[in-house]
Scaffold this active site. Structure first.
Site, PDB file in Angstrom:
ATOM      1  N   ASP A  42      -6.121  12.704 -19.277  1.00 50.17           N
ATOM      2  CA  ASP A  42      -6.398  11.270 -19.368  1.00 50.17           C
ATOM      3  C   ASP A  42      -5.922  10.844 -20.756  1.00 50.17           C
ATOM      4  OD1 ASP A  42      -7.546   8.759 -19.774  1.00 50.17           O
ATOM      5  OD2 ASP A  42      -9.243   9.207 -18.452  1.00 50.17           O
TER       6      ASP A  42
ATOM      7  N   ARG B 297       0.813  -1.224   0.000  1.00 51.46           N
ATOM      8  CA  ARG B 297       0.000   0.000   0.000  1.00 51.46           C
ATOM      9  C   ARG B 297       0.849   1.277   0.000  1.00 51.46           C
ATOM     10  NH1 ARG B 297      -1.794   2.829   3.946  1.00 51.46           N
ATOM     11  NH2 ARG B 297      -1.621   1.168   5.478  1.00 51.46           N
TER      12      ARG B 297
ATOM     13  N   TYR C  20     -14.313  10.830 -19.707  1.00 52.12           N
ATOM     14  CA  TYR C  20     -14.800   9.478 -19.437  1.00 52.12           C
ATOM     15  C   TYR C  20     -15.963   9.536 -18.423  1.00 52.12           C
ATOM     16  CZ  TYR C  20     -14.679   4.761 -17.479  1.00 52.12           C
ATOM     17  OH  TYR C  20     -15.018   3.514 -17.037  1.00 52.12           O
TER      18      TYR C  20
ATOM     19  N   LYS D 251      -7.200  -0.780 -20.302  1.00 55.56           N
ATOM     20  CA  LYS D 251      -7.440  -0.713 -21.742  1.00 55.56           C
ATOM     21  C   LYS D 251      -6.172  -1.166 -22.490  1.00 55.56           C
ATOM     22  CE  LYS D 251     -11.145   0.849 -20.048  1.00 55.56           C
ATOM     23  NZ  LYS D 251     -11.463   2.257 -19.812  1.00 55.56           N
TER      24      LYS D 251
HETATM   25  C1  PLP Z   1     -11.876   2.948 -18.693  1.00 55.10           C
HETATM   26  C2  PLP Z   1     -11.446   4.358 -18.593  1.00 55.10           C
HETATM   27  C3  PLP Z   1     -11.198   4.969 -17.349  1.00 55.10           C
HETATM   28  C4  PLP Z   1     -11.423   4.253 -16.046  1.00 55.10           C
HETATM   29  O1  PLP Z   1     -10.552   3.205 -15.880  1.00 55.10           O
HETATM   30  P1  PLP Z   1     -10.870   1.933 -14.905  1.00 55.10           P
HETATM   31  O2  PLP Z   1      -9.617   1.156 -15.019  1.00 55.10           O
HETATM   32  O3  PLP Z   1     -12.081   1.275 -15.432  1.00 55.10           O
HETATM   33  O4  PLP Z   1     -11.084   2.500 -13.544  1.00 55.10           O
HETATM   34  C5  PLP Z   1     -10.742   6.267 -17.352  1.00 55.10           C
HETATM   35  N1  PLP Z   1     -10.570   6.953 -18.494  1.00 55.10           N
HETATM   36  C6  PLP Z   1     -10.794   6.411 -19.700  1.00 55.10           C
HETATM   37  C7  PLP Z   1     -10.585   7.230 -20.930  1.00 55.10           C
HETATM   38  C8  PLP Z   1     -11.245   5.099 -19.794  1.00 55.10           C
HETATM   39  O5  PLP Z   1     -11.497   4.575 -21.003  1.00 55.10           O
END
Ligand code: PLP
Length: 375
Positions: A168, A43, A97, A193
Site C-alpha cells: 500500500d 465495469r 491501514y 488521498k
Molecule cells: C484511506 C486509505 C485506504 C483506503 O482507501 P479508501 O479510498 O478510503 O477506500 C487504504 N490505505 C491507506 C494507507 C489509506 O490511507
C-alpha cells in the site's frame, strides 16, 4: 519522461476531431460492438477515461499496466481475493491501514484463507512465512507512526519463494517511492488521498505487471468496483499537479517536523525525515522525500488534547488526509477508536497523539496556528 512530465502528459487521450489537449469525458455506458476490438463497458475497466488514468499511474509507478477502482478498499479487497484461495495463507504488516485490517479480520475466515499479522521488521516477516504463504502485504510509511518497511528485503525473500508481494503505497505516493523498481509485484493506492489531493474524490488503483493486472481484472469484473467517467476525469486533472503538490507538501512537512521537534510543549515527533526516527536510514535509501504526514504527541498529563484541537483556527480536525489543506486527527478517537486502550497503547497510540496531514499552505501559517493553539 521524468515525474512532473508524466504527471502532465502520460495517458492523455487526444481526441481527433477537436484536437483538444485534455481527455474528454466519455459519458456512454453502452458502446457499439461490430467494429470494436473488445467490448467496452465501465465495469470491464476498459473505457477511455478509466484507461487514461490507469496509464498515467502506471507510468508514474513504472509498471506495465494498472487498474482504477472506485475506492482504495475496492483495490485492496479485489487484489487480495484475486491471489488468495481457500487453504492459502497471507502475511500482513501489523500496522496496515485500519480498513485493510478489518477486511482481513472480518472476511478471510469465510473464504478459508489463513492470515498472520507481524511487525514490519524484515526478519519477523521472513520467520512468519509458511509453506502455504501466497501473499505478503506491507505498507510504508505506515499510519499513523510512519514506520518504514524494508521494501527490497521483503521483495527478495518473497521472490525466492514464489510469494506475491503487495504494498500500500498511499502515504509515499508515486512521486516519492516506486516499489515496483525494487521488485514488489503489486502497488496499491487509495486515490482518495494524495492522487485526488483536494479532499473531494474517492478512488483507488492497483498497478503491476501485465499478467498480474490481467488476473486482477478478471476478478475485478466480478466484484464490480470500477470508477465512473466524471470522477476518472477529476482524478486525471488532479494528477497533473501531483508532482508539484507533493514537493510542496513534503517541504512543508519537513519544516513543521523540525519546528515541532524544537518545541518544548511537544513530547514526541514522528517523521521519517528526522534523524532520530527509527526508519530514517531506510527512508533515505528508498524514498525521494519523506512524505507529508507528521505525527506528534502532546504530554496528555499536562495538556488536554481536546482543548488543543478546539483552539486550532486554520487546521481542521478531520478524517482522511492528502489534500491541499492541512488536516489534523487524533487516531485514539478516530481510526483506532474501536481498539481496547491496552491494545492501542501497545502499538504506541496515546490519547495525546496527533496525525497532521500537511497541505500546500505557507508553512509559517500552519506552524503559527499550532503554536497559538498550544499556548
Ligand atoms: C484511506 C486509505 C485506504 C483506503 O482507501 P479508501 O479510498 O478510503 O477506500 C487504504 N490505505 C491507506 C494507507 C489509506 O490511507
Amino acid at each position: 519522461m521524468k515525474k512532473h512530465t508524466q504527471c502532465v502528459h502520460s495517458g492523455t487521450y487526444k481526441e481527433g476531431k477537436t484536437k483538444g489537449v485534455n481527455t474528454p469525458i466519455f459519458t456512454s455506458s453502452s458502446f457499439e460492438y461490430p467494429d470494436a476490438e473488445e467490448n467496452v463497458y465501465p465495469r470491464y475497466f476498459n473505457t477511455v477515461n478509466q484507461r487514461a488514468v490507469a496509464a498515467k499511474l502506471a507510468a508514474l509507478e513504472n509498471t506495465e499496466d494498472g487498474l482504477l477502482f472506485s475506492s482504495g478498499m475496492a483495490a485492496i479487497s479485489t487484489v487480495l481475493l484475486t491471489f488468495l484461495k481457500q487453504g492459502d495463507h497471507a502475511l500482513f504488516q501489523r500496522d496496515v491501514y485500519g480498513g485493510t485490517y478489518h477486511f482481513v479480520r472480518s472476511e478471510f475466515q469465510q473464504y478459508g484463507i489463513d492470515f498472520t499479522f507481524v511487525t514490519n521488521k524484515a526478519g519477523d516477516i521472513e520467520r512468519a512465512i509458511r509453506k502455504n504463504t501466497k501473499v505478503i502485504f506491507i505498507e510504508s510509511p505506515s499510519n499513523p507512526l510512519l514506520k518504514i518497511t524494508d521494501i527490497s528485503a521483503v521483495a527478495d525473500m518473497a521472490h525466492s519463494r514464489n510469494i506475491i508481494t503487495v504494498i500500500d503505497n498511499t502515504f509515499a505516493t508515486p512521486i516519492n517511492q516506486n516499489p515496483h523498481d525494487s521488485g514488489i509485484d503489486m502497488i496499491i493506492h487509495s486515490g482518495s488521498k494524495y492522487l485526488g489531493g483536494h479532499s473531494d474524490i474517492c478512488c483507488g488503483a492497483a498497478l503491476g505487471g501485465t499478467a498480474m493486472i490481467n488476473a486482477v481484472m478478471k476478478t475485478a469484473v466480478n466484484f464490480g468496483g470500477s470508477l465512473n467517467a466524471a470522477t476518472c476525469y477529476l482524478v486525471e486533472r488532479s494528477l497533473k499537479t501531483l508532482g508539484i503538490r507533493i514537493e510542496r507538501q513534503c517541504a512543508n512537512a519537513e519544516f513543521i517536523a523540525g519546528s515541532l521537534k524544537n518545541n518544548p510543549l511537544i513530547s514526541k515527533v514522528y517523521y521519517p525525515g528526522l534523524p532520530d526516527h527509527d526508519g530514517h536510514e531506510l527512508a533515505k535509501k528508498q524514498m525521494q522525500a519523506f512524505g507529508a504526514v507528521v505525527s506528534f504527541e502532546l504530554d496528555e498529563r499536562k495538556y488536554d488534547p481536546d482543548t488543543f484541537i478546539d483552539n486550532l483556527k486554520l487546521i481542521s480536525p478531520a478524517l482522511s488526509l492528502g489534500g491541499v489543506e492541512t488536516l489534523i486527527c487524533a487516531p485514539a478517537s478516530t481510526s483506532h477508536e474501536k481498539m481496547s486502550e491496552e491494545e492501542r497503547l501497545s502499538i504506541g497510540i496515546t490519547k495525546g497523539l496527533f496525525r497532521l496531514s500537511v497541505g500546500v499552505e505557507d508553512a509559517d501559517d500552519i506552524m503559527k496556528d499550532i503554536e497559538q493553539a498550544l499556548s
